[in-house]
Structures are given as C-alpha cells and as structure tokens.
Design a protein around this motif. Structure first.
Motif, PDB file in Angstrom:
ATOM      1  N   THR A   9      -4.075  80.917  55.505  1.00 36.61           N
ATOM      2  CA  THR A   9      -5.086  79.998  54.968  1.00 36.61           C
ATOM      3  C   THR A   9      -4.503  79.259  53.783  1.00 36.61           C
ATOM      4  OG1 THR A   9      -7.355  79.810  54.142  1.00 36.61           O
ATOM      5  CG2 THR A   9      -6.136  81.751  53.451  1.00 36.61           C
ATOM      6  N   GLN A  19     -12.307  74.908  57.543  1.00 33.16           N
ATOM      7  CA  GLN A  19     -13.243  75.807  56.862  1.00 33.16           C
ATOM      8  C   GLN A  19     -13.933  75.112  55.691  1.00 33.16           C
ATOM      9  OE1 GLN A  19     -13.905  79.273  57.740  1.00 33.16           O
ATOM     10  NE2 GLN A  19     -15.626  78.486  56.582  1.00 33.16           N
ATOM     11  N   SER A  52      -6.767  87.437  56.721  1.00 30.76           N
ATOM     12  CA  SER A  52      -6.178  86.223  56.164  1.00 30.76           C
ATOM     13  C   SER A  52      -4.986  86.558  55.277  1.00 30.76           C
ATOM     14  CB  SER A  52      -7.208  85.459  55.332  1.00 30.76           C
ATOM     15  OG  SER A  52      -8.311  85.066  56.105  1.00 30.76           O
ATOM     16  N   GLN A  57      -5.909  78.296  58.838  1.00 29.35           N
ATOM     17  CA  GLN A  57      -7.205  77.911  58.272  1.00 29.35           C
ATOM     18  C   GLN A  57      -6.985  76.928  57.132  1.00 29.35           C
ATOM     19  OE1 GLN A  57     -10.574  80.855  57.508  1.00 29.35           O
ATOM     20  NE2 GLN A  57      -9.674  80.693  55.468  1.00 29.35           N
ATOM     21  N   MET A 108      -8.486  76.011  62.055  1.00 24.85           N
ATOM     22  CA  MET A 108      -9.868  76.285  61.667  1.00 24.85           C
ATOM     23  C   MET A 108     -10.170  75.453  60.424  1.00 24.85           C
ATOM     24  SD  MET A 108     -12.852  77.609  61.813  1.00 24.85           S
ATOM     25  CE  MET A 108     -12.714  78.786  63.158  1.00 24.85           C
TER      26      MET A 108
END
Length: 746
Positions: free
Chosen positions: A156, A237, A60, A200, A235
């Motif tokens: 992310t 999360q 990440s 993410q 994604m």
C-alpha cells in the motif's frame, strides 16, 4: 461470494511504543544504523505475525514508516529539496531525517495535519528535481514478508492524485503527474515481478469536493497509470468521507474500489443506490470505524453489509475498517486498571479485526448470533443553563486593546512562549515515581514547585516579557484536563502517533463533562507570585479537547463541546479572580475538525466557535485572552479566527512564512498576532538573523502594535540547552527589531 478480511493499515508503534524508542535512540546516536534497521525489521515482522494470528486473510505492507508515509513516498521518488545537498555525503537516512527534523543549516520540510485527523504529515516539496525510483522500499518489505513469513502481502502507498494534491512548489500539476506516473508504474512492475497480486493506492483526496477539472485530471492520471499496466491489480482506497464524483470515479480503470461506510456512509450509500457498483470490481467495504474506539453494533453492521451486497452485486468483497487503524490504539488487553464498565465498551485495533472476523463468520454461518448492543447508551445528558449573553465579551476588541495595554505596560513586540518547557528525564522520572507511589504527594508537589521556580528565573534572565509556569505537572495538553474533569476515562497504553515519534494517549469522553475544582490555579498562581511580569494561565480549548479525545457517540459532538466550554469557563473565572491578567486557551485542533467539504464547514464552525466563546467570554475587558493554533492554513481561516474574538492569536510561521505573508496581504487581520518565528519540532537552533528576517518581513503586513514574538509551538519535546539558546536568540532579535522601529520613527 468470496470474502476477504483485511485492513487498510495497522498501527506501527508497537505494544510498548518500541518504534518510538527505536527512532529516538538512533537520533541520539545510541545505536548504529545497522542495529536501528534490524530493530525496525523486527517491529515490522512482529506486527505482521500479530495480524496473522488475529485471522486476517490479506495483510498490508507499506503501512509501516520510518517517520511519515508522505515523506517515504517523496524520498523514494527522489523529491529532496536542494537545501539538503549538504547531507547527501552521509547515508540515505541522514537525508531522510534531515527533511523530517531539519539540520543546523536547513529547516525541516513543512508539517501539517493529515486531512481532519490529529496526525501530522511531512509536506513534499517539488523544485523541478529530476525524479526517479531511488529505492523501492515497498519491494524490500514485500520480499521481507514473503521470505521471512511466507506471506504474499498487499503493498500500500499514497496514491498519485493524493500525493500530487498535497505536494507544494509546482505550477503545473499535469507536468508533475507526467514525471510521477512512470515511477508509480515502475514500483508496480517491480512488485508484480516478485509476485504481488494487488497494490493498494490510498486516495483520501478523492473524498474532497472536486471540480470538473479535477475529476478530469484524476481520470487522466489513472488512464496513464494503467497503460501497459503490470499484472498486479489496483485497489483504489478512499476513506474519511464519501467518494466524490462517484458516478465517474468508481469507473476508473482499476480492479477494486474501497469505500468508507462510517464517516462516508450517507454519501456512499446514496451514490450506490443511484449508480450501483461495477460488478466486475472488488468492493472493499470500510464498515468498522477506524478512527473511534467504541464497540460496533455487529447486528446493525451485518444488516448494512447485506444491503451493500444487494446494491453492488460484487462477486468479491473485502471487509475492513473505514480507514487505517493507525488512528486507534493497538489492543484493550493492555488496559489493566481501567474500569470494566468502560473497557467493555471499547474496541481498539485488534478488537476491530475480531469484529471483522465475526461479521464475515456470520455470513458464512447463517444464524450465528451477533452482538446487537454495541456501545451501551448513556442516560440523557443534563441540559446546560446558558444564554446568548454567555457568548459575548463585554466590549469590542478596539476598546479592550487600549484597556489591556494600559494594564500590562508591555514593550512593542512583546516576547513570550506558547506554554510548555522541556519535560526533562528528571521530570518524567519524578512523575513516574509519584504515579507508582514511590514518592509522596508532598515530595512531588515540592519538585514541581522547584522546577517551576527554576524556569521562571530562566525566563526572567532571558528577558522574556510574558512568562509561563512551564506545565511540568502535565503529561499532555488534553490528557491532563481529562484527569481533572468529570466524564472522562484515561488509559494506560492507548497510544497513537501525532507526528514523527511523538505519541499521545487521547482521553475517553464517556459521559457528561463537568468541572469540579480548579485544575490549573495552584501552579499558575504560584508562578505569578515569583515575578512582577505577567504569567499566562494555560488552558486547552473545548474544541481541541473534543477533537483530541475519543468522544462518546450517543450525543452530538456539539453538545459535548458546549459541556467543555462551560467547564473551562469556570476554570477561567478562578484564574481571573486570582489576578491572572493573561489567559491562553489553546485551540490547535479547531481547524483540523473541519469537515472535509467546504459545504459542511458553516455548521461545524458555528458551534465550534460558540463553544470557545462560551469558555472565554465571561472575563473582564482588562483580562487578555490568547489562543494558539499550530500548522493552520491561515489563508482560508482568517474569518473564523476573527470570530473567536480573542485578543491575541499565536500561530506557526517558521516553516511556511512566505505563505503567511501572502495570506495577510490578501486578508488582513487586525487583532494581536504572535508569530511562531522558529520551529520547535526541529533540534536545530535558529540564528538571531534568521528570526529577525521573519519579523521584519512580517512588518509588511502587520502593525507593530499587533505583533507578538514567540516560538511556533510548546517546548516540552526539546532539550533544555536547545530551548535556552533558541529563546535567547529570539529575545535578542525582538530587541533589535525594537531598535530598528525606534530608529525609523526618529
């Protein structure tokens, strides 16, 4: 089956807190901005190399920060409050750190706890600013990892719903979403153009209890976000609990969903059994505990993982920790002095990645033996001898208040501090020399006595009404007690970030907790002997010690809290017998331990409040019990605070004063209350007028007899000159308020 080993996020502080030292050197002006940015780049790349070496498949970026990731997101989108207009003539960093730390002319943005963790984030403020992507840091860091290390990483960032949920100042969330969604799409598009496969979005707010309207809002946000979506996949999360409204939200238009199967195990597994999991989506399984430090039972985890595979039918699975690893230390390899018996039970960030590797390997190589022991269980805990009377003060507050007023003879609006005073370079170096056995115990004790006496004199000269000894013998408000109580182990380098550059080393509760001898009596009694004014005894409460420690997992947290309550009760008895008339038992972590869903609050609060009362209810009516809570959402916590049955509570109001006034208008509080009239987390020195305004406003909702005056938290992180100047202004403002009240009465 395609397996991907990854993490949601990795610690950013460095093996020896290089990140912290880098920030603080820049703030002091010891390094240039260019040198500072190069040092941060080195830390970022170093942590990526480390994760590569540990064997992760997908790394990440964006889990790094220059202060706080909520602040990063607000700043990237230009959500900068107007009060920082004077900083815009400087560099971007001057504005960024003004928001985080304040300036002479502008208070810092509000800071509060990140869900139910001990991490504090900066609260974004929306004033209707024109928003835009001012600087795509994710893009910069993505290209940096690609160009320097040859990595295609997983960017992310805080997801749109969580960011909106935690932002303050707006009236219409749909309008704010309409402003933000194009910016999120732009960030995705720019990353996709540079080769990002996934982005993410961290959405921990989706584990909160969501109303039907909130669920519809979330669906609307993601439907708008994915219209004309770039090629990179999303994604979604979640962590810290089970996904709310699972049946609907698991089907959002995203390509993957990450679920917590540690804290949220029961709800997520129940939801999957009932509704399944979309076969076309990637399932990110948070199976290794990202918030505690005990080794996993890998045989048990492998069984759980297999059951999830059977339920989900997902073709692609990411195996990862349950949350970002920023909440645990980096590696047990740095613990050279810890008992081998204790160290062998632990898994920090690096060891958790190794556990992920072992789990995936066991599926790729069936029959591979896995550790099925996990944490070695403790022997059964001894039964505590407590009775219902141990949880009750002898008399109600209305009677105690008069008894204490006669004994203490304090002026109206008494002034005090929260407890700690600056831990100067000399204090830190002397403590280090003592721990390294470079000076004797007697020499160290003499130094602590001199420093305590010096600050007693300073407090007397400033005119404070209730004094403290300064806590120069203490490193941390929890770690200090961990050194003194049975059942704890301490680490050398198990650092985690609390806020900004502030790092702490949570102690490890591995066995039954018990008291063996006085922990604070010597220093407190010595300070009281130096002055006629009352000196507060200073203790950390049972729930805060619990919540700010890594806690054994073989008995309930409730049982550990009661053990702590009994131990602290004995310490309070020692202080009272020595003539200490005011004893403060701080509980800043009481609220942060709340379960994320209100339906679960009652059970937690029942035992948390009882453990505090167990500690504090053995005193006489004339002994005044204080507590302190910082950055607590007071408005929905008045009833639990009342249930603590303390005589005085001190709270933060400097950054959120208007909200506090509104709270007390809605829910009055009748006991003593100390207002944090200035922000100690900022280096700025507030004026007398600024503090006086807060005090005068507060008289709209408080009776003068209730009202104490203090900073909003302990002063250990501040410089001496800042501390003295700010306290002088605070005392003078309180004196002006007394004069104002006398004039009004006349």
């Amino acid at each position: 089956m395609k397996w991907t080993r990854t993490v949601i996020g990795y610690p950013y502080i460095g093996d020896n807190r290089e990140w912290k030292r880098c920030l603080e050197a820049f703030w002091k002006g010891d390094v240039t901005e260019d040198a500072f940015l190069q040092q941060l780049k080195g830390i970022r790349l170093g942590r990526l190399k480390r994760q590569m070496d540990l064997g992760l498949d997908y790394l990440s970026i964006g889990d790094f920060t220059m202060y706080d990731r909520m602040l990063d997101t607000a700043f990237m989108f230009g959500m900068i409050p107007s009060r920082y207009a004077g900083e815009r003539s400087g560099s971007d960093l001057s504005v960024y750190y003004a928001m985080a730390r304040g300036t002479k002319g502008a208070v810092a943005c509000e800071m509060t706890k990140w869900f139910n963790t001990n991490y504090h984030y900066i609260v974004p403020e929306y004033e209707g600013q024109e928003l835009s992507v001012t600087k795509n840091l994710l893009l910069q860091w993505f290209k940096e990892a690609r160009d320097e290390l040859g990595l295609v990483t997983k960017p992310t960032m805080i997801g749109p719903y969580t960011f909106i949920k935690l932002t303050k100042g707006y009236e219409n969330r749909e309008e704010l979403a309409a402003e933000l969604i194009p910016l999120y799409r732009q960030v995705m598009a720019e990353l996709s153009e540079e080769g990002a496969d996934w982005i993410q979005f961290e959405e921990p707010a989706l584990v909160l209890t969501l109303s039907e309207k909130e669920v519809e809002f979330v669906k609307s946000v993601y439907e708008q976000l994915t219209i004309e979506k770039p090629a990179c996949k999303i994604m979604l999360q979640t962590y810290f609990e089970g996904l709310s409204a699972y049946e609907e939200l698991v089907n959002l238009p995203v390509e993957g969903v990450g679920l917590d199967f540690v804290s949220g195990y029961q709800q997520n597994i129940t939801s999957m059994k009932q509704y399944g999991f979309p076969a076309e989506k990637v399932l990110a399984v948070g199976i290794i505990d990202g918030r505690n430090i005990w080794r996993a039972d890998l045989a048990e985890k492998a069984g759980l993982l297999q059951s999830l595979l059977d339920l989900s039918k997902a073709a692609d699975v990411w195996v990862q920790p349950s949350s970002s690893l920023q909440h645990v230390p980096i590696s047990t390899t740095f613990e050279q002095k810890m008992s081998a018996d204790i160290k062998g039970l632990l898994a920090f960030a690096d060891e958790k990645i190794t556990e992920i590797n072992q789990l995936v390997l066991s599926f790729n190589e069936p029959g591979l033996p896995l550790d099925g022991n996990g944490r070695t269980s403790q022997k059964a805990s001894s039964k505590l001898a407590i009775s219902p009377e141990d949880f009750k003060r002898p008399a109600p507050f209305s009677i105690r208040q008069d008894i204490q007023a006669r004994k203490l003879s304090l002026p109206v609006f008494p002034t005090t501090t929260i407890g700690s005073f600056p831990q100067s370079k000399e204090v830190k170096e002397t403590r280090k020399a003592w721990r390294n056995k470079e000076i004797t115990d007697d020499a160290y004790a003499a130094f602590i006595e001199r420093e305590t006496e010096r600050w007693i004199r300073i407090q007397d000269d400033l005119g404070l009404d209730v004094l403290v000894h300064g806590e120069f013998e203490r490193t941390d408000m929890v770690e200090y007690f961990g050194e003194k109580l049975v059942g704890f182990a301490l680490s050398e380098k198990a650092w985690v970030v609390s806020y900004g550059s502030r790092c702490v080393k949570p102690p490890i509760i591995h066995g039954d907790v018990s008291w063996i001898e006085p922990m604070t009596l010597k220093e407190t009694a010595a300070a009281q002997a130096l002055t006629e004014k009352p000196v507060k005894g200073m203790l950390t409460g049972p729930v805060t010690i619990l919540n700010w420690s890594f806690v054994r997992d073989d008995i309930s947290r409730e049982e550990v809290a009661y053990q702590l309550g009994v131990a602290l009760r004995k310490e309070i008895e020692c202080l009272e017998q020595a003539g200490i008339a005011i004893i403060q038992v701080d509980e800043p972590a009481l609220r942060e331990g709340l379960p994320l869903r209100r339906a679960d609050w009652e059970d937690y609060l029942s035992w948390a409040i009882r453990s505090f009362r167990l500690a504090t209810s053995g005193v006489q009516d004339e002994t005044q019990i204080h507590t302190h809570m910082c950055y607590c959402d007071f408005h929905d916590f008045v009833k639990p605070i009342e249930a603590l049955d303390v005589d005085v509570i001190s709270i933060e109001t400097s950054r959120s004063h208007g909200e506090f006034i509104h709270s007390l208008q809605q829910t009055p509080y009748e006991k003593g209350i100390g207002l944090g009239v200035y922000d100690i987390h900022s280096p700025r020195i507030p004026s007398e007028a600024e503090m006086l305004e807060i005090m005068q406003d507060s008289l709209e909702v408080l009776e003068p007899r209730q009202f104490w005056v203090n900073p909003d938290c302990g002063l250990k992180t501040r410089k001496e000159e800042e501390t003295i100047a700010s306290l002088r202004h605070m005392v003078n403002a309180a004196k002006q308020l007394r004069s104002y009240i006398k004039m009004m009465q006349f």
